[in-house]
Design a protein around this motif. Structure first.
Motif, short mmCIF file in Angstrom:
data_model
loop_
_atom_site.label_atom_id
_atom_site.label_comp_id
_atom_site.label_asym_id
_atom_site.label_seq_id
_atom_site.Cartn_x
_atom_site.Cartn_y
_atom_site.Cartn_z
N LEU A 7 3.77 -35.72 22.83
CA LEU A 7 5.28 -35.24 22.26
C LEU A 7 5.35 -36.03 20.90
O LEU A 7 5.36 -37.39 21.03
CB LEU A 7 6.26 -35.18 23.18
N ARG A 8 6.29 -35.54 20.06
CA ARG A 8 6.74 -36.36 19.07
C ARG A 8 8.03 -36.96 19.49
O ARG A 8 8.92 -36.32 19.98
CB ARG A 8 6.81 -35.54 17.91
N ARG A 9 8.43 -38.04 19.27
CA ARG A 9 9.70 -38.74 19.65
C ARG A 9 10.53 -38.88 18.64
O ARG A 9 10.56 -39.37 17.47
CB ARG A 9 9.38 -40.11 20.28
N LEU A 10 11.64 -38.26 18.76
CA LEU A 10 13.05 -38.25 17.77
C LEU A 10 13.21 -39.60 17.34
O LEU A 10 13.50 -39.79 16.23
CB LEU A 10 14.18 -37.43 18.24
N ILE A 11 13.26 -40.38 18.46
CA ILE A 11 13.84 -41.92 18.18
C ILE A 11 12.69 -42.63 17.22
O ILE A 11 13.04 -43.63 16.69
CB ILE A 11 13.85 -42.50 19.53
N ASP A 12 11.44 -42.16 17.14
CA ASP A 12 10.52 -42.69 16.22
C ASP A 12 10.66 -42.36 14.78
O ASP A 12 9.92 -43.32 13.94
CB ASP A 12 9.31 -42.49 16.66
N LEU A 13 11.57 -41.59 14.43
CA LEU A 13 11.76 -41.28 12.91
C LEU A 13 12.44 -42.24 12.25
O LEU A 13 13.16 -42.75 12.97
CB LEU A 13 12.45 -39.79 13.01
N PRO A 14 12.21 -42.72 11.05
CA PRO A 14 12.97 -43.52 10.29
C PRO A 14 14.26 -43.37 10.54
O PRO A 14 15.27 -42.11 10.29
CB PRO A 14 12.53 -43.48 8.86
N GLY A 15 15.10 -44.64 11.09
CA GLY A 15 16.47 -44.74 11.04
C GLY A 15 17.13 -43.98 12.13
O GLY A 15 18.22 -44.68 12.51
N VAL A 16 16.48 -43.24 12.93
CA VAL A 16 17.08 -42.82 14.21
C VAL A 16 17.52 -43.74 15.24
O VAL A 16 18.47 -44.07 15.82
CB VAL A 16 16.33 -41.64 14.96
N PHE A 38 30.66 -41.81 9.04
CA PHE A 38 29.47 -42.34 9.03
C PHE A 38 28.38 -41.71 8.10
O PHE A 38 27.67 -40.76 8.73
CB PHE A 38 29.02 -42.66 10.42
N PRO A 39 28.48 -41.69 7.04
CA PRO A 39 27.48 -41.00 6.01
C PRO A 39 26.20 -41.18 6.46
O PRO A 39 25.34 -40.59 6.04
CB PRO A 39 27.82 -41.47 4.66
N ASP A 40 25.66 -42.43 6.89
CA ASP A 40 24.21 -42.62 7.36
C ASP A 40 23.83 -41.57 8.35
O ASP A 40 22.44 -41.65 8.20
CB ASP A 40 24.19 -44.39 7.94
N ILE A 41 24.60 -40.83 9.14
CA ILE A 41 24.16 -40.03 10.10
C ILE A 41 23.48 -38.81 9.05
O ILE A 41 22.30 -38.61 9.31
CB ILE A 41 25.18 -39.54 10.89
N ALA A 47 16.72 -37.50 5.39
CA ALA A 47 15.58 -38.06 5.21
C ALA A 47 14.52 -37.53 6.28
O ALA A 47 13.31 -37.47 6.01
CB ALA A 47 15.66 -39.52 5.34
N ALA A 48 14.95 -37.27 7.43
CA ALA A 48 14.04 -36.77 8.49
C ALA A 48 13.72 -35.33 8.50
O ALA A 48 12.51 -34.83 8.49
CB ALA A 48 14.58 -37.23 9.99
N PHE A 49 14.78 -34.53 8.18
CA PHE A 49 14.58 -32.83 8.19
C PHE A 49 14.71 -32.37 6.82
O PHE A 49 14.66 -31.01 6.72
CB PHE A 49 15.23 -32.51 9.21
N GLY A 50 14.90 -32.94 6.05
CA GLY A 50 15.39 -32.14 4.60
C GLY A 50 16.65 -31.74 4.58
O GLY A 50 16.87 -31.09 3.59
N LEU A 51 17.55 -31.97 5.42
CA LEU A 51 18.86 -31.28 5.27
C LEU A 51 19.72 -32.15 6.20
O LEU A 51 19.51 -32.61 7.13
CB LEU A 51 18.91 -29.91 5.75
N SER A 52 21.36 -32.24 5.76
CA SER A 52 22.09 -33.12 6.34
C SER A 52 22.55 -32.19 7.72
O SER A 52 22.28 -31.26 7.83
CB SER A 52 23.21 -33.40 5.54
N VAL A 53 23.29 -33.20 8.54
CA VAL A 53 23.95 -32.26 9.52
C VAL A 53 24.75 -31.32 9.26
O VAL A 53 24.99 -30.08 9.76
CB VAL A 53 24.56 -33.04 10.63
N GLU A 54 25.60 -31.64 8.24
CA GLU A 54 26.58 -30.54 7.75
C GLU A 54 25.84 -29.36 6.92
O GLU A 54 26.32 -28.08 6.88
CB GLU A 54 27.52 -31.15 6.52
N GLU A 55 24.81 -29.73 6.23
CA GLU A 55 24.08 -28.54 5.84
C GLU A 55 23.49 -27.60 6.91
O GLU A 55 23.61 -26.39 6.66
CB GLU A 55 23.07 -29.05 4.96
N ALA A 56 23.13 -28.29 7.86
CA ALA A 56 22.41 -27.52 8.93
C ALA A 56 23.61 -26.59 9.53
O ALA A 56 23.36 -25.32 9.98
CB ALA A 56 21.80 -28.49 9.81
N GLU A 57 24.67 -27.21 9.85
CA GLU A 57 25.86 -26.30 10.30
C GLU A 57 26.18 -25.18 9.59
O GLU A 57 26.92 -24.22 10.10
CB GLU A 57 27.00 -27.15 10.58
N ALA A 58 25.99 -25.16 8.17
CA ALA A 58 26.37 -23.93 7.24
C ALA A 58 25.39 -23.08 7.25
O ALA A 58 25.58 -21.84 6.74
CB ALA A 58 26.66 -24.65 5.89
#
Length: 142
Positions: A7-16, A38-41, A47-58
């Motif tokens: 399994l790939r671990r989410l916690i291993d992604l940079p910054g998580v 907290f803009p670093d979220i 950086a990890a998925f190519g979209l921010s959380v706000e972009e994902a919600e949209a």
């Protein structure tokens, strides 16, 4: 016998992991209501998925979307594991930041939006003697 990919671990992604530590010290990090503080979220998600959380919600979710990002507890952990992702800590508890990253991760792993981070093929050699038991069994059958 075929081994499934680890399994790939989410916690291993940079910054998580850094955000997990921040959420431990300041629980508001993990609360979606305070994300704008907290803009670093969003930076980490982009950086990890190519979209921010706000972009994902949209993003408009597909009609057959199963709501993996909104499952609770063990159901969510098992659903992500079925997709090849470990979203737990070393103690097998859901990550504090999972509520923040569940939607971008789900969108990326299902190819709806964003992208998964590159993961090189595992080219570590098989341990010495790992196939000897199977080879011995085949030899005995001859």
């Amino acid at each position: 016998m075929t081994m499934s990919a680890p399994l790939r671990r989410l916690i291993d992604l940079p910054g998580v992991n850094d955000l997990e530590l921040k959420a431990l010290m300041k629980p508001r990090y993990a609360d979606e209501a305070y994300r704008s503080e907290f803009p670093d979220i969003d930076d980490c998600a982009r950086a990890a998925f190519g979209l921010s959380v706000e972009e994902a919600e949209a993003i408009a979710l597909p009609a057959d979307w199963d709501g993996i990002d909104r499952l609770e507890g063990q159901d969510r952990i098992e659903a992500f594991e079925a997709e090849g992702w470990d979203v737990t800590s070393d103690r097998r508890k859901p990550l504090r930041m999972l509520d923040q990253f569940a939607l971008p991760l789900a969108l990326a792993m299902r190819g709806v939006a964003g992208e998964l981070p590159f993961q090189p093929d595992d080219d570590t050699p098989e341990p010495w003697g790992a196939g000897m038991a199977a080879e011995a069994a085949r030899f005995r059958k001859r």
